[in-house]
Design an enzyme around this catalytic site. Structure first.
Site, PDB file in Angstrom:
ATOM      1  N   GLU A   1      33.703  76.259  12.599  1.00 49.09           N
ATOM      2  CA  GLU A   1      32.558  75.332  12.596  1.00 49.09           C
ATOM      3  C   GLU A   1      31.865  75.335  13.956  1.00 49.09           C
ATOM      4  O   GLU A   1      32.390  75.850  14.949  1.00 49.09           O
ATOM      5  CB  GLU A   1      33.009  73.911  12.236  1.00 49.09           C
ATOM      6  CG  GLU A   1      33.924  73.275  13.263  1.00 49.09           C
ATOM      7  CD  GLU A   1      33.852  71.739  13.268  1.00 49.09           C
ATOM      8  OE1 GLU A   1      32.746  71.171  13.359  1.00 49.09           O
ATOM      9  OE2 GLU A   1      34.923  71.122  13.213  1.00 49.09           O
TER      10      GLU A   1
ATOM     11  N   LYS B   1      42.028  62.459  13.955  1.00 53.06           N
ATOM     12  CA  LYS B   1      42.232  61.589  15.115  1.00 53.06           C
ATOM     13  C   LYS B   1      42.540  60.160  14.695  1.00 53.06           C
ATOM     14  O   LYS B   1      42.053  59.690  13.667  1.00 53.06           O
ATOM     15  CB  LYS B   1      40.969  61.557  15.959  1.00 53.06           C
ATOM     16  CG  LYS B   1      40.743  62.807  16.755  1.00 53.06           C
ATOM     17  CD  LYS B   1      39.869  62.485  17.963  1.00 53.06           C
ATOM     18  CE  LYS B   1      39.724  63.698  18.847  1.00 53.06           C
ATOM     19  NZ  LYS B   1      38.729  64.645  18.342  1.00 53.06           N
TER      20      LYS B   1
HETATM   21  N1  PSU Z   1      36.838  65.230  14.729  1.00 53.97           N
HETATM   22  C1  PSU Z   1      37.223  65.831  15.858  1.00 53.97           C
HETATM   23  N2  PSU Z   1      36.384  66.714  16.479  1.00 53.97           N
HETATM   24  C2  PSU Z   1      35.159  67.009  15.965  1.00 53.97           C
HETATM   25  C3  PSU Z   1      34.762  66.371  14.744  1.00 53.97           C
HETATM   26  C4  PSU Z   1      35.625  65.516  14.160  1.00 53.97           C
HETATM   27  O1  PSU Z   1      38.323  65.576  16.312  1.00 53.97           O
HETATM   28  O2  PSU Z   1      34.407  67.793  16.568  1.00 53.97           O
HETATM   29  C5  PSU Z   1      33.436  66.729  14.126  1.00 53.97           C
HETATM   30  C6  PSU Z   1      33.643  67.740  12.988  1.00 53.97           C
HETATM   31  O3  PSU Z   1      32.518  68.600  12.938  1.00 53.97           O
HETATM   32  C7  PSU Z   1      33.683  66.854  11.758  1.00 53.97           C
HETATM   33  C8  PSU Z   1      32.669  65.809  12.132  1.00 53.97           C
HETATM   34  O4  PSU Z   1      33.340  67.507  10.556  1.00 53.97           O
HETATM   35  O5  PSU Z   1      32.879  65.572  13.519  1.00 53.97           O
HETATM   36  C9  PSU Z   1      32.826  64.547  11.335  1.00 53.97           C
HETATM   37  O6  PSU Z   1      31.764  63.690  11.623  1.00 53.97           O
HETATM   38  P1  PSU Z   1      31.538  62.387  10.734  1.00 53.97           P
HETATM   39  O7  PSU Z   1      32.706  61.500  11.041  1.00 53.97           O
HETATM   40  O8  PSU Z   1      30.227  61.841  11.211  1.00 53.97           O
HETATM   41  O9  PSU Z   1      31.527  62.846   9.308  1.00 53.97           O
END
Ligand code: PSU
Ligand code: MN
Length: 307
Positions: free
Chosen positions: A25, A159
């Site tokens: 990604e 996390k």
């Molecule tokens: N969690 C992490 N590092 C990240 C992300 C999530 O520890 O970089 C990024 C990933 O791209 C994940 C996105 O798909 O954040 C999720 O964002 P949201 O919670 O807005 O869906």
């Protein structure tokens, strides 16, 4: 469909030769880590995948195309361009038609990987159900994607900025298997144990490959979470990360951070509050996942080729 996709030479060649390919990604590059560690890590992760016998395909949206595999200059640009948009499922048509620069989340990368015929995807951590989701409704689109898009996602769990118990419940409801590697505990990204158990433990890549293939051979669409804990020596002390996470969450609430800005805000604050130590752990776990993902892609590729 195919006119949205542009393959790099390396990935096109790998596809033609039937080699194992691993999707990566790009939100982790643009919004997950600071420059220049982000681009250094992206390059090292690609190299580790090559050294493990697979071909890396970093995915992003550039000039109205879904790009499967980026050049070194494109990686550098994405890592240092403040205008790069965080692109999830709902954002894909906008970023493609506007011609803006887009960094794909887990959800969007899964969609693009599936379109490109790539079955294995490596990242750091998946999104999940946020704490307080019962009032904010903040549930990452990554979870819906895992429910419907058939890609195996190698990560270090999620996390503890998230409600991990609710995240696992959500995945169960949607029939997404959560497989841990080397332990039954579900890892919590910076730490090896979240206090929750994964559904299954499968330590070797061939076992994981058989599992994934079995799911899809039954016609069961959707992803599989392969949760690979951060290596022992690189994990952060749980008490410290818990306390810092609490502080970052309180600051996000106090500042009214909402929507797609929540996750990047928390990642950035945790890095600041740990004086960069969280970043070192983050880099180590992504590299560890790259090796695991490449092995899985190679194992799955040989099963597929055996018929
Ligand atoms: N969690 C992490 N590092 C990240 C992300 C999530 O520890 O970089 C990024 C990933 O791209 C994940 C996105 O798909 O954040 C999720 O964002 P949201 O919670 O807005 O869906
Ligand atoms: Mn959200």
């Amino acid at each position: 469909m195919q006119n949205h996709l542009v393959f790099s030479e390396e990935v096109a060649h790998a596809k033609a030769q039937g080699k194992a390919i691993v999707a990566l990604e790009s939100t982790i590059i643009s919004h997950g880590m600071p420059y220049p560690q982000n681009v250094q890590t992206a390059r090292e992760v690609e190299q580790l995948i090559r050294a493990s016998g697979a071909v890396p395909a970093t995915i992003a949206i550039i000039d109205g195309k879904i790009r499967i595999g980026l050049s070194d200059a494109e990686l550098e640009h994405l890592a240092s361009a403040p205008e790069a948009m965080k692109v999830s499922r709902r954002d894909l048509p906008y970023v493609l038609t506007s011609g803006k620069l887009g960094a794909t989340t887990v959800a969007a990368t899964m969609i693009c990987a599936e379109l490109a015929g790539i079955q294995v995807f490596v990242t750091g951590g998946i999104g999940g159900v946020h704490r307080g989701a019962e009032t904010s409704f903040d549930i990452s689109a990554d979870l819906q994607e895992l429910a419907q898009t058939s890609v195996a996602v190698v990560c270090a769990g999620a996390k503890s900025i998230l409600d991990l118990g609710l995240t696992l419940e959500y995945l169960e409801t949607h029939g997404v298997p959560v497989v841990s590697v080397g332990q039954i505990e579900f890892p919590a990204f910076f730490t090896r144990d979240s206090g929750f158990k994964a559904d299954f433990r499968l330590d070797s890549a061939p076992e994981q490959a058989e599992f994934v293939r079995c799911k899809w051979s039954l016609g069961l669409r959707g992803g599989v979470v392969i949760a690979n804990p951060v290596p022992q020596g690189e994990a952060m002390p749980k008490a410290e990360i818990d306390q810092i996470t609490e502080q970052a969450l309180q600051e996000a609430a106090a500042q009214g951070v909402s929507g797609k800005a929540v996750t990047p805000f928390l990642l950035h604050r945790i890095k600041q509050l740990t004086e960069g130590r969280s970043l070192i752990t983050n880099i180590a776990l992504v590299k560890n996942n790259a090796v695991a993902g490449a092995r899985l892609a190679v194992a799955l590729n040989s099963l597929n080729q055996a018929g």
